[in-house]
Design a protein around this motif. Structure first.
Motif, PDB file in Angstrom:
ATOM      1  N   ALA A 103      15.639  41.528  39.094  1.00 33.31           N
ATOM      2  CA  ALA A 103      16.148  42.437  40.115  1.00 33.31           C
ATOM      3  C   ALA A 103      17.434  41.811  40.639  1.00 33.31           C
ATOM      4  O   ALA A 103      17.440  40.647  41.060  1.00 33.31           O
ATOM      5  N   VAL A 104      18.534  42.552  40.571  1.00 33.84           N
ATOM      6  CA  VAL A 104      19.842  42.002  40.934  1.00 33.84           C
ATOM      7  C   VAL A 104      20.580  42.932  41.889  1.00 33.84           C
ATOM      8  O   VAL A 104      20.254  44.109  42.019  1.00 33.84           O
ATOM      9  N   THR A 105      21.598  42.356  42.511  1.00 30.94           N
ATOM     10  CA  THR A 105      22.541  43.116  43.325  1.00 30.94           C
ATOM     11  C   THR A 105      23.930  42.866  42.749  1.00 30.94           C
ATOM     12  O   THR A 105      24.284  41.721  42.461  1.00 30.94           O
ATOM     13  N   ALA A 106      24.690  43.927  42.592  1.00 35.25           N
ATOM     14  CA  ALA A 106      26.045  43.831  42.056  1.00 35.25           C
ATOM     15  C   ALA A 106      27.022  43.495  43.172  1.00 35.25           C
ATOM     16  O   ALA A 106      26.994  44.102  44.240  1.00 35.25           O
ATOM     17  N   ARG A 107      27.881  42.518  42.892  1.00 31.66           N
ATOM     18  CA  ARG A 107      28.977  42.150  43.792  1.00 31.66           C
ATOM     19  C   ARG A 107      30.267  42.323  42.990  1.00 31.66           C
ATOM     20  O   ARG A 107      30.370  41.819  41.878  1.00 31.66           O
ATOM     21  N   PHE A 108      31.227  43.004  43.546  1.00 33.89           N
ATOM     22  CA  PHE A 108      32.445  43.350  42.825  1.00 33.89           C
ATOM     23  C   PHE A 108      33.525  42.315  43.119  1.00 33.89           C
ATOM     24  O   PHE A 108      33.851  42.075  44.282  1.00 33.89           O
ATOM     25  N   LEU A 109      34.042  41.703  42.059  1.00 32.26           N
ATOM     26  CA  LEU A 109      34.996  40.606  42.208  1.00 32.26           C
ATOM     27  C   LEU A 109      36.402  41.129  42.492  1.00 32.26           C
ATOM     28  O   LEU A 109      36.795  42.200  42.015  1.00 32.26           O
ATOM     29  N   SER A 110      37.145  40.330  43.228  1.00 31.49           N
ATOM     30  CA  SER A 110      38.552  40.640  43.491  1.00 31.49           C
ATOM     31  C   SER A 110      39.351  40.403  42.203  1.00 31.49           C
ATOM     32  O   SER A 110      38.862  39.738  41.273  1.00 31.49           O
ATOM     33  N   PRO A 111      40.565  40.910  42.116  1.00 21.05           N
ATOM     34  CA  PRO A 111      41.391  40.648  40.932  1.00 21.05           C
ATOM     35  C   PRO A 111      41.579  39.152  40.661  1.00 21.05           C
ATOM     36  O   PRO A 111      41.551  38.726  39.505  1.00 21.05           O
ATOM     37  N   ASP A 112      41.761  38.350  41.710  1.00 19.47           N
ATOM     38  CA  ASP A 112      41.937  36.908  41.500  1.00 19.47           C
ATOM     39  C   ASP A 112      40.648  36.250  41.013  1.00 19.47           C
ATOM     40  O   ASP A 112      40.683  35.371  40.152  1.00 19.47           O
ATOM     41  N   GLN A 113      39.508  36.660  41.557  1.00 17.57           N
ATOM     42  CA  GLN A 113      38.227  36.132  41.076  1.00 17.57           C
ATOM     43  C   GLN A 113      37.998  36.545  39.620  1.00 17.57           C
ATOM     44  O   GLN A 113      37.497  35.767  38.812  1.00 17.57           O
ATOM     45  N   SER A 114      38.379  37.769  39.283  1.00 18.03           N
ATOM     46  CA  SER A 114      38.258  38.247  37.905  1.00 18.03           C
ATOM     47  C   SER A 114      39.127  37.408  36.979  1.00 18.03           C
ATOM     48  O   SER A 114      38.702  37.028  35.881  1.00 18.03           O
ATOM     49  N   ALA A 115      40.347  37.115  37.412  1.00 15.32           N
ATOM     50  CA  ALA A 115      41.262  36.300  36.604  1.00 15.32           C
ATOM     51  C   ALA A 115      40.674  34.912  36.368  1.00 15.32           C
ATOM     52  O   ALA A 115      40.742  34.377  35.257  1.00 15.32           O
ATOM     53  N   ASP A 116      40.071  34.327  37.407  1.00 17.15           N
ATOM     54  CA  ASP A 116      39.436  33.011  37.247  1.00 17.15           C
ATOM     55  C   ASP A 116      38.293  33.070  36.241  1.00 17.15           C
ATOM     56  O   ASP A 116      38.151  32.187  35.397  1.00 17.15           O
ATOM     57  N   ALA A 117      37.467  34.121  36.327  1.00 18.39           N
ATOM     58  CA  ALA A 117      36.343  34.265  35.400  1.00 18.39           C
ATOM     59  C   ALA A 117      36.841  34.417  33.968  1.00 18.39           C
ATOM     60  O   ALA A 117      36.292  33.828  33.034  1.00 18.39           O
ATOM     61  N   MET A 118      37.908  35.191  33.784  1.00 17.01           N
ATOM     62  CA  MET A 118      38.453  35.388  32.443  1.00 17.01           C
ATOM     63  C   MET A 118      39.058  34.097  31.892  1.00 17.01           C
ATOM     64  O   MET A 118      38.913  33.795  30.712  1.00 17.01           O
ATOM     65  N   ALA A 119      39.719  33.329  32.740  1.00 20.27           N
ATOM     66  CA  ALA A 119      40.300  32.058  32.301  1.00 20.27           C
ATOM     67  C   ALA A 119      39.206  31.097  31.847  1.00 20.27           C
ATOM     68  O   ALA A 119      39.347  30.402  30.835  1.00 20.27           O
ATOM     69  N   ARG A 120      38.091  31.050  32.594  1.00 24.65           N
ATOM     70  CA  ARG A 120      36.972  30.191  32.187  1.00 24.65           C
ATOM     71  C   ARG A 120      36.373  30.678  30.869  1.00 24.65           C
ATOM     72  O   ARG A 120      36.021  29.883  30.003  1.00 24.65           O
ATOM     73  N   TYR A 121      36.263  32.000  30.701  1.00 31.33           N
ATOM     74  CA  TYR A 121      35.743  32.578  29.459  1.00 31.33           C
ATOM     75  C   TYR A 121      36.652  32.186  28.292  1.00 31.33           C
ATOM     76  O   TYR A 121      36.191  31.760  27.238  1.00 31.33           O
ATOM     77  N   GLU A 122      37.947  32.319  28.495  1.00 35.08           N
ATOM     78  CA  GLU A 122      38.908  31.995  27.439  1.00 35.08           C
ATOM     79  C   GLU A 122      38.821  30.523  27.047  1.00 35.08           C
ATOM     80  O   GLU A 122      38.895  30.190  25.868  1.00 35.08           O
ATOM     81  N   SER A 123      38.601  29.652  28.010  1.00 38.67           N
ATOM     82  CA  SER A 123      38.521  28.225  27.678  1.00 38.67           C
ATOM     83  C   SER A 123      37.220  27.882  26.940  1.00 38.67           C
ATOM     84  O   SER A 123      37.197  26.987  26.119  1.00 38.67           O
ATOM     85  N   ARG A 124      36.131  28.628  27.230  1.00 36.05           N
ATOM     86  CA  ARG A 124      34.844  28.389  26.538  1.00 36.05           C
ATOM     87  C   ARG A 124      34.790  29.053  25.170  1.00 36.05           C
ATOM     88  O   ARG A 124      34.097  28.585  24.284  1.00 36.05           O
ATOM     89  N   HIS A 125      35.484  30.188  25.014  1.00 35.22           N
ATOM     90  CA  HIS A 125      35.420  30.975  23.779  1.00 35.22           C
ATOM     91  C   HIS A 125      36.822  31.363  23.320  1.00 35.22           C
ATOM     92  O   HIS A 125      37.149  32.555  23.266  1.00 35.22           O
ATOM     93  N   PRO A 126      37.670  30.404  22.955  1.00 32.07           N
ATOM     94  CA  PRO A 126      39.063  30.743  22.634  1.00 32.07           C
ATOM     95  C   PRO A 126      39.207  31.712  21.463  1.00 32.07           C
ATOM     96  O   PRO A 126      40.056  32.603  21.500  1.00 32.07           O
ATOM     97  N   TRP A 127      38.379  31.568  20.456  1.00 29.95           N
ATOM     98  CA  TRP A 127      38.522  32.470  19.296  1.00 29.95           C
ATOM     99  C   TRP A 127      38.103  33.894  19.644  1.00 29.95           C
ATOM    100  O   TRP A 127      38.704  34.851  19.189  1.00 29.95           O
ATOM    101  N   LEU A 128      37.074  34.052  20.499  1.00 31.92           N
ATOM    102  CA  LEU A 128      36.689  35.400  20.928  1.00 31.92           C
ATOM    103  C   LEU A 128      37.764  36.010  21.828  1.00 31.92           C
ATOM    104  O   LEU A 128      38.046  37.202  21.746  1.00 31.92           O
ATOM    105  N   ALA A 129      38.357  35.182  22.657  1.00 29.45           N
ATOM    106  CA  ALA A 129      39.421  35.676  23.521  1.00 29.45           C
ATOM    107  C   ALA A 129      40.615  36.135  22.687  1.00 29.45           C
ATOM    108  O   ALA A 129      41.255  37.137  23.013  1.00 29.45           O
ATOM    109  N   GLN A 130      40.903  35.434  21.606  1.00 29.33           N
ATOM    110  CA  GLN A 130      41.990  35.843  20.720  1.00 29.33           C
ATOM    111  C   GLN A 130      41.685  37.201  20.084  1.00 29.33           C
ATOM    112  O   GLN A 130      42.558  38.060  19.977  1.00 29.33           O
ATOM    113  N   ILE A 131      40.432  37.390  19.656  1.00 29.03           N
ATOM    114  CA  ILE A 131      40.032  38.671  19.064  1.00 29.03           C
ATOM    115  C   ILE A 131      40.172  39.776  20.099  1.00 29.03           C
ATOM    116  O   ILE A 131      40.688  40.852  19.807  1.00 29.03           O
TER     117      ILE A 131
END
Length: 168
Positions: A103-131
């Motif tokens: 059971a979860v509650t959705a919290r909507f991230l700000s553009p800057d928080q989204s950018a941080d999440a994407m940067a962390r994703y890119e660093s963990r999965h660089p080849w997927l980020a390239q795709i």
């Protein structure tokens, strides 16, 4: 705070046979094969904001923190995706991750928080980020800043386990 662009740069929704293929993971979760999809996907249950009907969609997990019971997902089809709009209306819902429901509650991230999440994703999965950069119209050129900027145009959501709720 930077505002998201209202013009969607997100890919078009699949139709025809591509929609059937895209919906295949939903059916795999329904028949109990969610764990076979690994820790990269979750099944989000959501309620239609107009119809009130129960809906399901499989989303890629951008980040997961098992200690705090959180998952971050992004709306690749932008802020007009039905599941995203439905969560805006009904943020308390259920997800299935592996073979467990939360059971979860959705919290909507700000553009800057989204950018941080994407940067962390890119660093963990660089080849997927390239795709991702190659197959979507998102403005990425392979470096971290371009992924951060692309993420500012997509809505990201953190799904948090509700207090007192344990996996079922």
């Amino acid at each position: 705070m930077t505002r998201r662009s209202s013009s969607s740069q997100a890919p078009r929704r699949p139709t025809g046979w591509r929609r059937l293929v895209a919906r295949l993971p939903v059916h795999l979760f329904r028949v109990g094969l969610g764990p076979a999809l690994g820790k990269r996907l979750l099944l989000l249950h959501h309620t239609g904001r107009v119809s009130g009907r129960r809906r399901q969609v499989v989303l890629e997990v951008v980040a997961h923190d098992s200690r705090h019971g959180t998952w971050i997902v992004a709306s690749g089809f932008g802020p007009k995706a039905d599941w995203y709009r439905n969560l805006r209306q009904h943020p308390r819902t259920v997800i299935q991750f592996g073979n467990r429901r939360y059971a979860v509650t959705a919290r909507f991230l700000s553009p800057d928080q989204s950018a941080d999440a994407m940067a962390r994703y890119e660093s963990r999965h660089p080849w997927l980020a390239q795709i991702l950069g190659a197959v979507t119209p998102l403005p990425t050129n392979g470096n971290e800043e371009s992924f951060r900027e692309a993420a500012r145009s997509l809505p990201f959501v953190r799904l948090e386990v509700r207090e007192g709720h344990h996996p079922r």
